[in-house]
Design a protein around this motif. Structure first.
Motif, mmCIF file in Angstrom:
data_model
loop_
_atom_site.group_PDB
_atom_site.id
_atom_site.type_symbol
_atom_site.label_atom_id
_atom_site.label_comp_id
_atom_site.label_asym_id
_atom_site.label_seq_id
_atom_site.Cartn_x
_atom_site.Cartn_y
_atom_site.Cartn_z
ATOM 1 N N HIS A 3 33.489 39.795 46.893
ATOM 2 C CA HIS A 3 33.428 38.388 46.255
ATOM 3 C C HIS A 3 34.217 37.330 47.444
ATOM 4 C CE1 HIS A 3 33.105 34.927 43.615
ATOM 5 N NE2 HIS A 3 34.161 34.900 43.681
ATOM 6 N N GLN A 4 33.472 36.476 48.143
ATOM 7 C CA GLN A 4 34.121 35.617 49.160
ATOM 8 C C GLN A 4 34.724 34.460 48.215
ATOM 9 O OE1 GLN A 4 34.710 36.443 52.239
ATOM 10 N NE2 GLN A 4 34.006 38.357 52.059
ATOM 11 N N GLY A 5 33.954 33.917 47.217
ATOM 12 C CA GLY A 5 34.487 32.790 46.652
ATOM 13 C C GLY A 5 34.128 31.611 47.190
ATOM 14 N N GLY A 6 34.326 30.376 46.469
ATOM 15 C CA GLY A 6 34.010 29.166 47.102
ATOM 16 C C GLY A 6 35.078 28.210 47.175
ATOM 17 N N ARG A 7 34.858 26.972 47.541
ATOM 18 C CA ARG A 7 35.888 26.320 47.914
ATOM 19 C C ARG A 7 36.805 25.793 46.491
ATOM 20 N NH1 ARG A 7 33.494 21.600 51.842
ATOM 21 N NH2 ARG A 7 32.993 22.908 53.531
ATOM 22 N N GLY A 8 36.022 25.943 45.382
ATOM 23 C CA GLY A 8 36.766 25.590 44.149
ATOM 24 C C GLY A 8 37.881 26.448 43.992
ATOM 25 N N GLU A 9 37.782 27.827 44.492
ATOM 26 C CA GLU A 9 38.841 28.877 44.157
ATOM 27 C C GLU A 9 40.168 28.513 44.930
ATOM 28 O OE1 GLU A 9 37.116 32.659 44.850
ATOM 29 O OE2 GLU A 9 35.898 32.591 42.940
ATOM 30 N N ARG A 10 40.051 27.814 45.836
ATOM 31 C CA ARG A 10 40.929 27.382 46.791
ATOM 32 C C ARG A 10 41.605 26.024 46.996
ATOM 33 N NH1 ARG A 10 39.914 31.295 52.034
ATOM 34 N NH2 ARG A 10 38.458 32.978 50.906
ATOM 35 N N ARG A 11 41.087 25.262 46.117
ATOM 36 C CA ARG A 11 41.461 23.671 46.174
ATOM 37 C C ARG A 11 42.783 23.826 45.415
ATOM 38 N NH1 ARG A 11 36.915 22.083 43.523
ATOM 39 N NH2 ARG A 11 35.787 21.428 45.415
ATOM 40 N N ILE A 12 43.390 23.142 45.902
ATOM 41 C CA ILE A 12 45.086 22.797 45.151
ATOM 42 C C ILE A 12 44.485 21.933 43.872
ATOM 43 C CG2 ILE A 12 46.985 21.703 45.392
ATOM 44 C CD1 ILE A 12 47.068 21.883 48.431
ATOM 45 N N TYR A 59 51.828 32.188 45.709
ATOM 46 C CA TYR A 59 50.674 31.716 46.596
ATOM 47 C C TYR A 59 50.711 32.503 48.002
ATOM 48 C CZ TYR A 59 47.733 29.328 50.051
ATOM 49 O OH TYR A 59 46.586 29.060 50.744
ATOM 50 N N ALA A 60 52.049 32.728 48.485
ATOM 51 C CA ALA A 60 52.105 33.703 49.664
ATOM 52 C C ALA A 60 51.662 35.293 49.533
ATOM 53 C CB ALA A 60 53.801 33.741 50.196
ATOM 54 N N HIS A 61 52.100 35.693 48.213
ATOM 55 C CA HIS A 61 51.685 37.025 47.800
ATOM 56 C C HIS A 61 50.386 36.962 47.883
ATOM 57 C CE1 HIS A 61 55.577 39.046 46.783
ATOM 58 N NE2 HIS A 61 55.689 38.148 45.966
ATOM 59 N N ALA A 62 49.432 36.024 47.174
ATOM 60 C CA ALA A 62 48.184 36.102 46.863
ATOM 61 C C ALA A 62 47.398 35.812 48.366
ATOM 62 C CB ALA A 62 47.674 34.903 45.905
ATOM 63 N N ARG A 63 47.597 34.962 49.090
ATOM 64 C CA ARG A 63 47.317 34.555 50.369
ATOM 65 C C ARG A 63 47.247 35.916 51.229
ATOM 66 N NH1 ARG A 63 43.810 30.288 51.752
ATOM 67 N NH2 ARG A 63 43.195 30.777 53.907
ATOM 68 N N THR A 64 48.322 36.522 51.243
ATOM 69 C CA THR A 64 48.506 37.566 52.110
ATOM 70 C C THR A 64 47.601 38.941 51.564
ATOM 71 O OG1 THR A 64 50.819 37.024 52.650
ATOM 72 C CG2 THR A 64 50.193 39.189 53.125
ATOM 73 N N ALA A 65 47.498 38.941 50.378
ATOM 74 C CA ALA A 65 46.734 40.020 49.847
ATOM 75 C C ALA A 65 45.300 39.668 49.995
ATOM 76 C CB ALA A 65 46.809 40.115 48.165
ATOM 77 N N LEU A 66 44.882 38.451 50.103
ATOM 78 C CA LEU A 66 43.379 38.073 50.497
ATOM 79 C C LEU A 66 42.998 38.540 51.855
ATOM 80 C CD1 LEU A 66 40.728 36.179 49.691
ATOM 81 C CD2 LEU A 66 42.188 34.460 50.876
ATOM 82 N N HIS A 67 44.126 38.322 52.767
ATOM 83 C CA HIS A 67 43.925 38.750 54.121
ATOM 84 C C HIS A 67 43.860 40.339 54.362
ATOM 85 C CE1 HIS A 67 43.255 34.559 55.697
ATOM 86 N NE2 HIS A 67 44.502 34.233 55.209
ATOM 87 N N THR A 72 39.822 39.657 45.183
ATOM 88 C CA THR A 72 39.479 38.990 43.926
ATOM 89 C C THR A 72 40.619 37.937 43.413
ATOM 90 O OG1 THR A 72 40.998 40.705 43.062
ATOM 91 C CG2 THR A 72 38.816 41.203 43.361
ATOM 92 N N VAL A 73 41.585 37.554 44.236
ATOM 93 C CA VAL A 73 42.605 36.789 44.016
ATOM 94 C C VAL A 73 42.200 35.292 43.999
ATOM 95 C CG1 VAL A 73 44.484 38.122 45.105
ATOM 96 C CG2 VAL A 73 43.134 36.557 46.647
ATOM 97 N N GLY A 74 41.000 34.869 44.560
ATOM 98 C CA GLY A 74 40.660 33.695 44.647
ATOM 99 C C GLY A 74 39.949 33.343 43.241
ATOM 100 N N ALA A 75 39.181 34.489 42.630
ATOM 101 C CA ALA A 75 38.606 34.076 41.220
ATOM 102 C C ALA A 75 39.656 34.236 40.111
ATOM 103 C CB ALA A 75 37.599 35.522 41.051
ATOM 104 N N LYS A 76 40.716 34.708 40.568
ATOM 105 C CA LYS A 76 41.887 34.735 39.356
ATOM 106 C C LYS A 76 42.739 33.440 39.406
ATOM 107 C CE LYS A 76 42.405 39.599 39.540
ATOM 108 N NZ LYS A 76 43.054 40.834 40.519
ATOM 109 N N GLY A 77 42.225 32.444 40.616
ATOM 110 C CA GLY A 77 42.775 31.122 40.432
ATOM 111 C C GLY A 77 44.341 31.195 41.262
#
Length: 267
Positions: A3-12, A59-67, A72-77
């Motif tokens: 699941h790649q997620g949309g921009r909404g999942e990464r919007r501050i 955020y650093a944990h999540a962003r590193t996990a994404l890469h 799934t980290v995007g869908a979790k907010g």
């Protein structure tokens, strides 16, 4: 297919932007001495800045996990920097703030939930765990920049003290997070390299690691040693112990404080 997620999942998130706004306004109040009570302004500035750093840590944990492969980290907010999206908002935000108020300790909180089975490679797992405390290191470097760059001319004393105390929180958080204690990021860094037997035996201890660490810091000898290390790091970054103490003194405005001790300029 992940699941790649949309921009909404990464919007501050508006929540995070609101916290940043509080930090900016109260920081301006401290800088200009606009507030009727500088202590209250310092309290709000440091607390909001501390929450911002907690958000950046997670955020650093999540962003590193994404890469690393956990899409799934995007869908979790987790990529919105919204602290209310964390697995345990109480552990991630409320308790660390209480620790700051009670003991002036930048104790790390809990956590974003990373689906580790989606990530291949021990180095990736270690890097995901290291990313959080490295965010605290970066925050500490920013806070101490005016000190080690010798750029304090024109910086108001109260703001200087607030930055010094905020730096103390970041340094203490980074050091504590890097400790190889089950449940903390330091253990997460080495865990992928341990045998399955050792990991299985230590797993039940993980939920209590943070509590045990906090309890240990109430032991005077341990507390003295730990803050001696923190003071040493701050000194290397150009921040003397007195500036950090005076920042904490201002932060605890409800206790009154030794204003005479902190009135003179700090080099």
């Amino acid at each position: 297919m992940g699941h790649q997620g949309g921009r909404g999942e990464r919007r501050i998130s508006a929540v995070f932007l609101g916290i940043v706004a509080v930090m900016a306004v109260t920081g301006w109040a401290v800088w200009t001495d606009y507030a009727a009570s500088p202590g209250l302004a310092v309290f709000l500035f440091v607390t909001s800045a501390w929450i911002v750093s907690l958000c950046l840590h997670e955020y650093a944990h999540a962003r590193t996990a994404l890469h690393g492969g956990d899409l799934t980290v995007g869908a979790k907010g987790y990529l919105t920097l919204n602290p209310l999206k964390y697995t345990h908002a109480l552990l991630s935000i409320v308790l660390p703030v209480l620790f700051v108020i009670m003991g002036g300790i930048g104790l790390p909180g809990g956590a974003v939930y990373i689906e580790r089975d989606r990530i291949a490679g021990r180095w990736k797992h270690s890097l995901i765990s290291a990313a959080g405390p490295l965010a605290n290191v970066a925050f500490a470097i920013v806070c101490t920049a005016p000190f080690w760059l010798h750029a304090l001319d024109g910086v108001p004393v109260a703001f200087r003290f607030a930055l010094a105390f905020l730096a103390l929180l970041q340094v203490s958080a980074a050091i504590l997070n890097f400790l190889p204690v089950p449940g903390l990021d330091g253990y997460g860094i080495i865990e992928p390299w341990l045998s399955h037997r050792v990991r299985r035996e230590l797993a039940p201890i993980a939920p209590f690691g943070l509590i045990a660490l906090f309890a240990m810091l109430w032991i005077p000898e341990v507390n003295q040693f730990f803050f001696g290390v923190v003071d040493g790091v701050l000194s290397a970054l150009g921040v003397n112990e007195r500036a950090a103490y005076c920042g904490q003194d201002l932060y605890r405005f409800w206790q009154g404080g030794d204003s005479f001790f902190c009135a003179a300029p700090v080099e």
